[in-house]
Design an enzyme around this catalytic site. Structure first.
Site, PDB file in Angstrom:
ATOM      1  N   SER A  93      29.149  35.876  42.829  1.00 34.49           N
ATOM      2  CA  SER A  93      30.303  35.152  42.302  1.00 34.49           C
ATOM      3  C   SER A  93      30.600  33.933  43.159  1.00 34.49           C
ATOM      4  O   SER A  93      30.380  33.943  44.382  1.00 34.49           O
ATOM      5  CB  SER A  93      31.512  36.097  42.323  1.00 34.49           C
ATOM      6  OG  SER A  93      32.706  35.380  42.100  1.00 34.49           O
ATOM      7  N   TYR A 125      37.193  43.007  46.593  1.00 30.95           N
ATOM      8  CA  TYR A 125      36.227  42.680  45.534  1.00 30.95           C
ATOM      9  C   TYR A 125      35.318  41.539  45.992  1.00 30.95           C
ATOM     10  O   TYR A 125      34.085  41.650  45.969  1.00 30.95           O
ATOM     11  CB  TYR A 125      36.966  42.274  44.244  1.00 30.95           C
ATOM     12  CG  TYR A 125      36.087  41.517  43.280  1.00 30.95           C
ATOM     13  CD1 TYR A 125      35.133  42.173  42.506  1.00 30.95           C
ATOM     14  CD2 TYR A 125      36.163  40.119  43.178  1.00 30.95           C
ATOM     15  CE1 TYR A 125      34.298  41.464  41.651  1.00 30.95           C
ATOM     16  CE2 TYR A 125      35.327  39.415  42.335  1.00 30.95           C
ATOM     17  CZ  TYR A 125      34.405  40.084  41.578  1.00 30.95           C
ATOM     18  OH  TYR A 125      33.570  39.379  40.746  1.00 30.95           O
ATOM     19  N   ARG A 130      50.082  31.874  41.186  1.00 29.10           N
ATOM     20  CA  ARG A 130      49.628  33.255  41.381  1.00 29.10           C
ATOM     21  C   ARG A 130      49.043  33.363  42.794  1.00 29.10           C
ATOM     22  O   ARG A 130      48.220  32.524  43.184  1.00 29.10           O
ATOM     23  CB  ARG A 130      48.551  33.586  40.331  1.00 29.10           C
ATOM     24  CG  ARG A 130      47.973  34.968  40.442  1.00 29.10           C
ATOM     25  CD  ARG A 130      47.068  35.298  39.258  1.00 29.10           C
ATOM     26  NE  ARG A 130      45.779  34.616  39.320  1.00 29.10           N
ATOM     27  CZ  ARG A 130      44.782  34.816  38.451  1.00 29.10           C
ATOM     28  NH1 ARG A 130      44.951  35.663  37.449  1.00 29.10           N
ATOM     29  NH2 ARG A 130      43.648  34.165  38.559  1.00 29.10           N
ATOM     30  N   ASN A 151      43.698  40.054  33.061  1.00 27.11           N
ATOM     31  CA  ASN A 151      44.024  39.237  34.233  1.00 27.11           C
ATOM     32  C   ASN A 151      43.491  37.833  34.056  1.00 27.11           C
ATOM     33  O   ASN A 151      44.036  36.877  34.607  1.00 27.11           O
ATOM     34  CB  ASN A 151      43.361  39.811  35.495  1.00 27.11           C
ATOM     35  CG  ASN A 151      43.961  41.139  35.881  1.00 27.11           C
ATOM     36  OD1 ASN A 151      45.181  41.271  35.938  1.00 27.11           O
ATOM     37  ND2 ASN A 151      43.119  42.121  36.139  1.00 27.11           N
ATOM     38  N   ILE A 206      29.111  40.823  30.620  1.00 28.21           N
ATOM     39  CA  ILE A 206      27.958  39.962  30.918  1.00 28.21           C
ATOM     40  C   ILE A 206      26.660  40.745  30.696  1.00 28.21           C
ATOM     41  O   ILE A 206      25.676  40.215  30.179  1.00 28.21           O
ATOM     42  CB  ILE A 206      28.033  39.403  32.360  1.00 28.21           C
ATOM     43  CG1 ILE A 206      29.382  38.712  32.577  1.00 28.21           C
ATOM     44  CG2 ILE A 206      26.891  38.419  32.623  1.00 28.21           C
ATOM     45  CD1 ILE A 206      29.656  38.312  34.016  1.00 28.21           C
ATOM     46  N   THR A 219      33.275  33.245  44.041  1.00 27.96           N
ATOM     47  CA  THR A 219      34.365  33.693  44.915  1.00 27.96           C
ATOM     48  C   THR A 219      33.905  33.752  46.379  1.00 27.96           C
ATOM     49  O   THR A 219      34.724  33.674  47.296  1.00 27.96           O
ATOM     50  CB  THR A 219      34.912  35.051  44.412  1.00 27.96           C
ATOM     51  OG1 THR A 219      36.174  35.284  44.994  1.00 27.96           O
ATOM     52  CG2 THR A 219      34.035  36.219  44.729  1.00 27.96           C
ATOM     53  N   ASP A 229      26.403  57.546  36.440  1.00 26.88           N
ATOM     54  CA  ASP A 229      27.194  56.942  37.498  1.00 26.88           C
ATOM     55  C   ASP A 229      26.251  56.669  38.677  1.00 26.88           C
ATOM     56  O   ASP A 229      25.918  57.567  39.448  1.00 26.88           O
ATOM     57  CB  ASP A 229      28.324  57.891  37.916  1.00 26.88           C
ATOM     58  CG  ASP A 229      29.158  57.296  39.042  1.00 26.88           C
ATOM     59  OD1 ASP A 229      28.798  56.209  39.559  1.00 26.88           O
ATOM     60  OD2 ASP A 229      30.160  57.928  39.420  1.00 26.88           O
ATOM     61  N   LYS A 270      31.047  41.256  47.195  1.00 25.03           N
ATOM     62  CA  LYS A 270      30.048  40.280  46.732  1.00 25.03           C
ATOM     63  C   LYS A 270      29.360  39.619  47.933  1.00 25.03           C
ATOM     64  O   LYS A 270      28.161  39.383  47.928  1.00 25.03           O
ATOM     65  CB  LYS A 270      30.700  39.219  45.834  1.00 25.03           C
ATOM     66  CG  LYS A 270      31.247  39.761  44.521  1.00 25.03           C
ATOM     67  CD  LYS A 270      30.137  40.219  43.596  1.00 25.03           C
ATOM     68  CE  LYS A 270      30.644  40.864  42.324  1.00 25.03           C
ATOM     69  NZ  LYS A 270      29.606  41.589  41.573  1.00 25.03           N
TER      70      LYS A 270
HETATM   71  C1  UD1 Z   1      38.886  35.572  38.900  1.00 26.86           C
HETATM   72  C2  UD1 Z   1      38.490  36.155  40.232  1.00 26.86           C
HETATM   73  C3  UD1 Z   1      37.009  35.997  40.451  1.00 26.86           C
HETATM   74  C4  UD1 Z   1      36.262  36.639  39.314  1.00 26.86           C
HETATM   75  C5  UD1 Z   1      36.706  36.016  38.014  1.00 26.86           C
HETATM   76  C6  UD1 Z   1      36.060  36.710  36.843  1.00 26.86           C
HETATM   77  C7  UD1 Z   1      40.452  35.787  41.665  1.00 26.86           C
HETATM   78  C8  UD1 Z   1      40.959  35.118  42.881  1.00 26.86           C
HETATM   79  N1  UD1 Z   1      39.192  35.499  41.317  1.00 26.86           N
HETATM   80  O1  UD1 Z   1      38.655  34.190  38.957  1.00 26.86           O
HETATM   81  O2  UD1 Z   1      36.642  36.581  41.657  1.00 26.86           O
HETATM   82  O3  UD1 Z   1      34.890  36.473  39.504  1.00 26.86           O
HETATM   83  O4  UD1 Z   1      38.116  36.150  37.877  1.00 26.86           O
HETATM   84  O5  UD1 Z   1      36.197  35.951  35.700  1.00 26.86           O
HETATM   85  O6  UD1 Z   1      41.116  36.557  41.021  1.00 26.86           O
HETATM   86  N2  UD1 Z   1      45.594  31.753  34.769  1.00 26.86           N
HETATM   87  C9  UD1 Z   1      46.831  31.494  34.221  1.00 26.86           C
HETATM   88  N3  UD1 Z   1      47.429  32.457  33.478  1.00 26.86           N
HETATM   89  C10 UD1 Z   1      46.851  33.689  33.273  1.00 26.86           C
HETATM   90  C11 UD1 Z   1      45.578  33.944  33.827  1.00 26.86           C
HETATM   91  C12 UD1 Z   1      44.988  32.956  34.585  1.00 26.86           C
HETATM   92  O7  UD1 Z   1      47.384  30.404  34.387  1.00 26.86           O
HETATM   93  O8  UD1 Z   1      47.478  34.532  32.602  1.00 26.86           O
HETATM   94  C13 UD1 Z   1      44.925  30.709  35.561  1.00 26.86           C
HETATM   95  C14 UD1 Z   1      44.673  31.110  36.997  1.00 26.86           C
HETATM   96  O9  UD1 Z   1      45.765  30.827  37.809  1.00 26.86           O
HETATM   97  C15 UD1 Z   1      43.439  30.258  37.326  1.00 26.86           C
HETATM   98  C16 UD1 Z   1      42.700  30.127  35.986  1.00 26.86           C
HETATM   99  O10 UD1 Z   1      43.674  30.451  34.979  1.00 26.86           O
HETATM  100  O11 UD1 Z   1      43.845  28.978  37.710  1.00 26.86           O
HETATM  101  C17 UD1 Z   1      41.527  31.067  35.861  1.00 26.86           C
HETATM  102  O12 UD1 Z   1      41.961  32.385  36.188  1.00 26.86           O
HETATM  103  P1  UD1 Z   1      41.035  33.677  35.944  1.00 26.86           P
HETATM  104  O13 UD1 Z   1      40.498  33.661  34.566  1.00 26.86           O
HETATM  105  O14 UD1 Z   1      41.833  34.865  36.364  1.00 26.86           O
HETATM  106  O15 UD1 Z   1      39.804  33.444  36.899  1.00 26.86           O
HETATM  107  P2  UD1 Z   1      39.736  33.168  38.484  1.00 26.86           P
HETATM  108  O16 UD1 Z   1      41.024  33.469  39.144  1.00 26.86           O
HETATM  109  O17 UD1 Z   1      39.148  31.819  38.671  1.00 26.86           O
END
Ligand code: UD1
Length: 338
Positions: free
Chosen positions: A125, A150, A295, A198, A12, A127, A58, A154
């Site tokens: 966030s 995390y 998840r 992730n 970002i 979050t 840092d 925030k």
């Molecule tokens: C996550 C963080 C959030 C952070 C954001 C950054 C959590 C609880 N929250 O948000 O604090 O600011 O990332 O972008 O972790 N999904 C799948 N398969 C995957 C990956 C994700 O199905 O392999 C789904 C997840 O279950 C969710 C959606 O996609 O429903 C979005 O997931 P993700 O991109 O990880 O974002 P958040 O969990 O919303």
């Protein structure tokens, strides 16, 4: 006007440097490069025609942080992106997250006070809201107990800023981001996740590129129209532009409180399956995916009420979901060529 961008080589941060330079600001990036790459500096120059100043630092180390403010005179505002951001990692290393994410803010603010710098924009966030009670979610909605260190950093950051702005000359705006995705139209900068992503969209693009075998869609039985979770995905360039307007609001003394909070989303929620459909439609690439169990820690659905940001900042997201997924794919393809 010179603005210090902490973590400016990150996802970002780099997009925000571009938009700030396009808006006529001078940019100084301080980044420890722990989760980013210095090549971003040249990319920003290629996009904007102007090389930002850069120091590897840092900022969680007070000595290094003070050096940035002493070496580079004339800083008039700070946008703070420097933070650790992996939810899972924060569960394993909570102390590291509190020290890093909150230590950076305290060191930066201390130096801002010392040098008479008055404007601070904080990456916050959605979050902080946890599982919403009503949708779309407004800035006035309650902040729920954090479910990870995390998320807690925030929340604490926002609370610290409330006390700090109340008793100092510092003005601050906390931007509560929804889910940033996509990349700059030039495909010169974008998201560079470390290791296995992730987040949903980098996982989609890496699967489509053949780096990952299959996307697992976490959960098919949520109480949503198609059973998958809903999020408010926002184009990273729209998000970057929100930082420019937030900063200008304070500089032009249009802020109504010493600390203000804004939701930065599109106001539209998309399910995981809708994001996959958008990706396939906008790119013409078929994605290999299957359902997997839920998840842990995922909220069911959230999207923003953006009316406060529209009214007060005069900012509204412009890009739609298809342009977000397409730009993410164009960035992935460029990465694969190198
Ligand atoms: C996550 C963080 C959030 C952070 C954001 C950054 C959590 C609880 N929250 O948000 O604090 O600011 O990332 O972008 O972790 N999904 C799948 N398969 C995957 C990956 C994700 O199905 O392999 C789904 C997840 O279950 C969710 C959606 O996609 O429903 C979005 O997931 P993700 O991109 O990880 O974002 P958040 O969990 O919303």
């Amino acid at each position: 006007m010179k603005i210090l961008i902490t973590g400016g080589c990150g996802y970002i941060g780099s997009h925000t440097c571009v938009e700030l330079q396009n808006a006529g600001f001078d940019v100084l990036i301080a980044d420890n490069l722990s989760n980013s790459n210095q090549v971003v500096i040249d990319r920003i120059e290629r996009i904007t025609g102007k090389k930002p100043e850069f120091i590897q630092s840092d900022l969680s180390d007070n000595g290094q942080c003070s050096k940035v403010f002493e070496e580079f005179q004339g800083i008039e505002g700070v946008i703070n992106f420097a933070a650790s951001k992996a939810v899972g990692e924060s569960m394993e290393k909570p102390v590291m997250y509190y020290k890093n994410n909150l230590g950076i803010i305290l060191n930066v603010i201390e130096n801002m006070q010392k040098h008479g710098i008055k404007y601070f924009v904080q990456s916050s966030s959605c979050t902080v809201y946890g599982e919403p009670e009503a949708l779309p979610i407004k800035e006035t909605s309650p902040v729920k107990d954090a479910t990870s260190p995390y998320g807690h950093t925030k929340q604490i950051a926002e609370q610290m800023l409330a006390f700090i702005t109340a008793s100092t000359d510092i003005n601050a705006i906390a931007l509560r981001y929804f889910n940033p995705i996509g990349a700059h139209a030039s495909a010169l900068i974008g998201e560079l996740p470390n290791g296995v992503p992730n987040n949903l969209v980098p996982f989609i693009t890496q699967t489509a590129a053949g780096i990952r075998k299959e996307l697992k869609v976490f959960g098919s039985d949520y109480p949503t129209p198609d059973g998958t979770c809903i999020r408010d995905y926002i184009h990273v360039v729209d998000l970057a532009k929100a930082h420019v307007v937030a900063l200008k609001r304070m500089v032009e003394k249009k802020n109504k409180e010493k600390l203000e909070f804004f939701n930065i989303g599109t106001g539209h929620g998309y399910s995981v399956l809708e994001v996959i459909n958008s990706f396939e439609k906008s790119t013409g690439v078929k994605l290999n995916w299957s359902f997997a169990p839920r998840r842990a820690g995922d909220i069911i659905q959230i999207w923003a009420d953006t009316s406060f940001a529209e009214r007060e900042l005069g900012w509204k997201a412009q890009e739609d979901i298809n342009s977000m997924t397409l730009s993410a794919w164009q960035w992935q393809q460029k990465l694969d060529k190198k």
